[in-house]
Design an enzyme around this catalytic site. Sequence first.
Site, PDB file in Angstrom:
ATOM      1  N   SER A 221      53.902  35.388   1.783  1.00 50.81           N
ATOM      2  CA  SER A 221      54.321  35.958   3.058  1.00 50.81           C
ATOM      3  C   SER A 221      53.200  36.161   4.062  1.00 50.81           C
ATOM      4  CB  SER A 221      55.051  37.289   2.828  1.00 50.81           C
ATOM      5  OG  SER A 221      56.366  37.043   2.384  1.00 50.81           O
TER       6      SER A 221
ATOM      7  N   LYS B 235      48.587  41.446   6.723  1.00 45.78           N
ATOM      8  CA  LYS B 235      49.851  41.062   6.083  1.00 45.78           C
ATOM      9  C   LYS B 235      49.628  40.859   4.586  1.00 45.78           C
ATOM     10  CE  LYS B 235      54.167  40.008   5.972  1.00 45.78           C
ATOM     11  NZ  LYS B 235      54.186  40.544   4.586  1.00 45.78           N
ATOM     12  N   THR B 236      50.587  41.362   3.826  1.00 44.92           N
ATOM     13  CA  THR B 236      50.600  41.153   2.386  1.00 44.92           C
ATOM     14  C   THR B 236      51.333  39.853   2.050  1.00 44.92           C
ATOM     15  OG1 THR B 236      52.658  42.393   2.179  1.00 44.92           O
ATOM     16  CG2 THR B 236      50.606  43.622   1.917  1.00 44.92           C
ATOM     17  N   GLY B 237      51.164  39.415   0.816  1.00 42.31           N
ATOM     18  CA  GLY B 237      51.913  38.270   0.307  1.00 42.31           C
ATOM     19  C   GLY B 237      52.020  38.357  -1.195  1.00 42.31           C
TER      20      GLY B 237
END
Length: 252
Positions: free
Chosen positions: A36, A183-185
């Site tokens: 993501s 942003k995380t993923g």
Amino acid sequence: MARADAPAICTLITDIDTGTTLLEQGDCDSRATPASTFKVPLALIGYAEGLLTDADTPVMRWREGDPDWGGAAWRRDTGPAEWMRHSVVWYSQRLAHDLGARRLTEHARALGYGNADFSGDPGQNNGLDRAWISSSLRISPREQARFMTRLVTGALPHGPDAIGKTLALLDPIMAGGWTVRGKTGSAYPRRADGRFDYARGWGWFVGWAERDGQRLALVRLTQATQRSKTPRGIATRDGLLAEIPALIDAAR
């Protein structure tokens, strides 16, 4: 250091304004699925192409059958800010289908975003649904840091309006006196039989920190050794935020 159940593959801190690498730990050159974190360049592309207007527009309607493993926040109508905040996969898929593989590839190449491969799983014709999720699109931590640096400094060919609106989608978090955005993923590798290996999940955090006029790009990639209820990206972000003061002091 990253948690023992999810060792860091790479932790990378660079000075955005000078380009200096302040801290590099682990393998920061091998590529992995962006998961993501791809929402950040996808938002930039969406604004540049006119598919996104502002933080609230367009609102896309939830449809039965859309991916909903993210819980209640994924089972409702969603605009750009909520898409980014809750990492809503089906919103990304709608944008990807509107853009098409050719335009996505052209944009990714212009952004220097990893291998720019939107073909998806071999023989599955699913690149517009999952190229960025444990599939064909891959990017290294160093490439992530380079992209984030160019985004924050406005050194991308997508225009200041699209860049500014993309940056505004990333909510600030305070950590040790630093304002952090990013942003995380989270994603899982596939076993030989095609099933996901839920004990070996990847976790990303890609972003930047600001304090007293200094801007630092932050990237961490981890891979778990056991299954956990907490999404790997969230755990990776929280671990990095807890360590930021010590990491930055060590890097100076």
